[in-house]
Motif scaffolding. Structure first.
Motif, PDB file in Angstrom:
ATOM      1  N   ASP A 215       0.779 -16.521   8.583  1.00  0.00           N
ATOM      2  CA  ASP A 215      -0.005 -15.294   8.637  1.00  0.00           C
ATOM      3  C   ASP A 215       0.849 -14.116   9.097  1.00  0.00           C
ATOM      4  N   PHE A 216       1.836 -14.383   9.928  1.00  0.00           N
ATOM      5  CA  PHE A 216       2.739 -13.342  10.392  1.00  0.00           C
ATOM      6  C   PHE A 216       3.433 -12.695   9.198  1.00  0.00           C
ATOM      7  N   ALA A 217       3.885 -13.531   8.266  1.00  0.00           N
ATOM      8  CA  ALA A 217       4.511 -13.006   7.053  1.00  0.00           C
ATOM      9  C   ALA A 217       3.506 -12.216   6.218  1.00  0.00           C
ATOM     10  N   ALA A 218       2.278 -12.718   6.128  1.00  0.00           N
ATOM     11  CA  ALA A 218       1.248 -12.020   5.351  1.00  0.00           C
ATOM     12  C   ALA A 218       0.925 -10.663   5.951  1.00  0.00           C
ATOM     13  N   VAL A 219       0.894 -10.581   7.279  1.00  0.00           N
ATOM     14  CA  VAL A 219       0.610  -9.303   7.950  1.00  0.00           C
ATOM     15  C   VAL A 219       1.722  -8.295   7.673  1.00  0.00           C
ATOM     16  N   ILE A 220       2.967  -8.747   7.719  1.00  0.00           N
ATOM     17  CA  ILE A 220       4.084  -7.845   7.432  1.00  0.00           C
ATOM     18  C   ILE A 220       3.982  -7.293   6.017  1.00  0.00           C
ATOM     19  N   ILE A 221       3.661  -8.164   5.064  1.00  0.00           N
ATOM     20  CA  ILE A 221       3.536  -7.735   3.671  1.00  0.00           C
ATOM     21  C   ILE A 221       2.353  -6.786   3.500  1.00  0.00           C
ATOM     22  N   THR A 222       1.220  -7.089   4.148  1.00  0.00           N
ATOM     23  CA  THR A 222       0.050  -6.217   4.062  1.00  0.00           C
ATOM     24  C   THR A 222       0.332  -4.851   4.670  1.00  0.00           C
ATOM     25  N   GLU A 223       0.961  -4.841   5.848  1.00  0.00           N
ATOM     26  CA  GLU A 223       1.315  -3.567   6.486  1.00  0.00           C
ATOM     27  C   GLU A 223       2.267  -2.766   5.599  1.00  0.00           C
ATOM     28  N   SER A 224       3.211  -3.462   4.977  1.00  0.00           N
ATOM     29  CA  SER A 224       4.149  -2.780   4.083  1.00  0.00           C
ATOM     30  C   SER A 224       3.418  -2.181   2.887  1.00  0.00           C
ATOM     31  N   GLY A 225       2.444  -2.936   2.360  1.00  0.00           N
ATOM     32  CA  GLY A 225       1.659  -2.416   1.245  1.00  0.00           C
ATOM     33  C   GLY A 225       0.842  -1.200   1.627  1.00  0.00           C
ATOM     34  N   LEU A 226       0.227  -1.226   2.805  1.00  0.00           N
ATOM     35  CA  LEU A 226      -0.549  -0.078   3.263  1.00  0.00           C
ATOM     36  C   LEU A 226       0.349   1.126   3.511  1.00  0.00           C
ATOM     37  N   SER A 227       1.524   0.897   4.086  1.00  0.00           N
ATOM     38  CA  SER A 227       2.465   1.994   4.297  1.00  0.00           C
ATOM     39  C   SER A 227       2.950   2.547   2.966  1.00  0.00           C
ATOM     40  N   PHE A 228       3.135   1.659   1.995  1.00  0.00           N
ATOM     41  CA  PHE A 228       3.559   2.089   0.664  1.00  0.00           C
ATOM     42  C   PHE A 228       2.504   3.002   0.039  1.00  0.00           C
ATOM     43  N   LEU A 229       1.233   2.734   0.338  1.00  0.00           N
ATOM     44  CA  LEU A 229       0.137   3.553  -0.189  1.00  0.00           C
ATOM     45  C   LEU A 229      -0.138   4.790   0.653  1.00  0.00           C
ATOM     46  N   GLY A 230       0.606   4.964   1.753  1.00  0.00           N
ATOM     47  CA  GLY A 230       0.438   6.142   2.605  1.00  0.00           C
ATOM     48  C   GLY A 230      -0.626   5.990   3.671  1.00  0.00           C
ATOM     49  N   LEU A 231      -1.139   4.766   3.893  1.00  0.00           N
ATOM     50  CA  LEU A 231      -2.187   4.541   4.886  1.00  0.00           C
ATOM     51  C   LEU A 231      -1.693   3.729   6.073  1.00  0.00           C
ATOM     52  N   GLY A 232      -0.399   3.567   6.187  1.00  0.00           N
ATOM     53  CA  GLY A 232       0.162   2.822   7.298  1.00  0.00           C
ATOM     54  C   GLY A 232       0.645   3.743   8.399  1.00  0.00           C
ATOM     55  N   ILE A 233       1.758   3.399   8.995  1.00  0.00           N
ATOM     56  CA  ILE A 233       2.345   4.202  10.058  1.00  0.00           C
ATOM     57  C   ILE A 233       2.760   5.559   9.504  1.00  0.00           C
ATOM     58  N   GLN A 234       2.456   6.616  10.243  1.00  0.00           N
ATOM     59  CA  GLN A 234       2.759   7.970   9.794  1.00  0.00           C
ATOM     60  C   GLN A 234       3.973   8.528  10.532  1.00  0.00           C
ATOM     61  N   ALA A 235       4.677   9.456   9.858  1.00  0.00           N
ATOM     62  CA  ALA A 235       5.833  10.120  10.451  1.00  0.00           C
ATOM     63  C   ALA A 235       5.423  10.811  11.756  1.00  0.00           C
ATOM     64  N   PRO A 236       6.322  10.855  12.756  1.00  0.00           N
ATOM     65  CA  PRO A 236       7.745  10.486  12.699  1.00  0.00           C
ATOM     66  C   PRO A 236       8.024   8.986  12.827  1.00  0.00           C
ATOM     67  N   ASP A 237       6.992   8.184  13.139  1.00  0.00           N
ATOM     68  CA  ASP A 237       7.210   6.738  13.175  1.00  0.00           C
ATOM     69  C   ASP A 237       7.347   6.210  11.745  1.00  0.00           C
ATOM     70  N   PHE A 238       7.967   5.078  11.596  1.00  0.00           N
ATOM     71  CA  PHE A 238       8.144   4.516  10.258  1.00  0.00           C
ATOM     72  C   PHE A 238       8.334   3.005  10.358  1.00  0.00           C
ATOM     73  N   THR A 239       8.051   2.347   9.243  1.00  0.00           N
ATOM     74  CA  THR A 239       8.238   0.905   9.129  1.00  0.00           C
ATOM     75  C   THR A 239       9.033   0.631   7.856  1.00  0.00           C
ATOM     76  N   TRP A 240       9.335  -0.633   7.638  1.00  0.00           N
ATOM     77  CA  TRP A 240      10.037  -0.991   6.404  1.00  0.00           C
ATOM     78  C   TRP A 240       9.215  -0.592   5.180  1.00  0.00           C
ATOM     79  N   GLY A 241       7.902  -0.763   5.251  1.00  0.00           N
ATOM     80  CA  GLY A 241       7.053  -0.417   4.121  1.00  0.00           C
ATOM     81  C   GLY A 241       7.092   1.063   3.789  1.00  0.00           C
ATOM     82  N   SER A 242       7.060   1.915   4.811  1.00  0.00           N
ATOM     83  CA  SER A 242       7.127   3.360   4.562  1.00  0.00           C
ATOM     84  C   SER A 242       8.501   3.761   4.037  1.00  0.00           C
TER      85      SER A 242
END
Length: 298
Positions: A215-242
């Motif tokens: 599930d840890f891997a699934a959460v990372i992928i989901t967070e990356s997908g949400l960041s890719f869509l612009g609904l994850g972590i917002q600037a100035p913070d960032f993740t691999w997905g963003s």
């Protein structure tokens, strides 16, 4: 005596891990990743946020120093430094979300499995309500309404995964209650709390750890997908997905902007799945011989 037993147990775990070379490599990668999250950001300093227009979309090279071995992003910032700093945020969100969902799901599952009756029915109906909505769709709607933030992201990711741990724990508890040593403990007058935490939880914990690794891997992928869509972590913070989302606009001219953070996501998810598969075998007495046989012949 306890110290000797602990050393012997630790040595057994290491030998079982060494018997599976892919799991060993996965564990080493995850250990390196954990170390990077803890000490990496302090080593790279401001390189992850310092703008350098002269290095915009710089290709991977050694001429500009070790920090630019993976290249520079669209603002000239070191990609290596940003991957190191982004790892801390990405892993931090995943750890918090998984730990929260495991804790809440396991506690509710223990209650539902041990008490039964109306309490169990109410808990299971609430679980069915959560599971009736696709997790990604739920995350999109909630984050769109409440706004993207670290706290909201963790809450959404945790809530959507609680049913997995709740149902698993409930099933394990109901099965464990019929075992002889649990029945004997109840007959001897042991309190429900003692029966649960002394006799049942150790049985359930092995299964939950295996599920949590996947599930840890699934959460990372989901967070990356949400960041890719612009609904994850917002600037100035960032993740691999963003970082992947930022690089998609330059994929034709600067492929490295998306490739390296995407590779980090892939390797992390792959390592977690490999280690989860090893953990499932290592904790199952009926399958552990596969590792022990490999250890004897290795």
């Amino acid at each position: 005596m306890n110290s000797a037993a602990q050393r012997s147990g630790f040595g057994t775990v290491l030998s079982l891990l060494w018997a599976d070379k892919f799991a060993t490599l996965a564990a080493l990668f995850l250990l390196l990743l954990a170390t990077t999250c803890l000490v990496g950001p302090s080593l790279v300093g401001d390189a992850a946020s310092g703008i350098n227009f002269a290095g915009r979309n710089a290709p991977p090279q050694f001429e500009k120093g070790f920090l630019y071995v993976l290249g520079g992003d669209n603002l000239g910032r070191s990609l290596l430094a940003r991957i190191i700093v982004g790892a801390q945020t990405t892993i931090g969100v995943a750890v918090t979300a998984v730990a929260t969902s495991v804790l809440i799901g396991a506690l509710l599952g223990l209650v539902a499995g041990y008490r039964g009756g109306l309490v169990s029915d109410v808990i299971m109906r609430l679980t069915d309500m959560i599971m009736s909505f696709p997790s990604l769709l739920t995350a999109l709607v909630v984050l769109y309404v409440l706004g993207p933030s670290v706290a909201n992201l963790v809450i959404v990711l945790a809530i959507t995964r609680i049913p997995v741990y709740l149902r698993t724990t409930r099933a394990e508890v109901m099965e464990a209650r019929s075992r002889v040593f649990v029945t004997a403990a109840i007959a001897m007058g042991a309190s429900p709390a003692r029966v649960l935490f002394r006799h049942i939880v150790p049985i359930v914990l092995q299964t939950l750890l295996t599920i949590a690794a996947v599930d840890f891997a699934a959460v990372i992928i989901t967070e990356s997908g949400l960041s890719f869509l612009g609904l994850g972590i917002q600037a100035p913070d960032f993740t691999w997905g963003s970082m992947v989302a930022t690089g998609r606009n330059y994929i034709a001219s600067a492929w490295w902007l998306s490739f390296w953070p995407g590779l980090a996501i892939t390797l992390t998810a792959l390592s977690l799945n490999i280690l989860a598969s090893w953990l499932r075998i290592a904790t199952d007495p009926q399958q552990r011989w596969r590792l022990e046989g490999g250890r004897k012949h290795g």
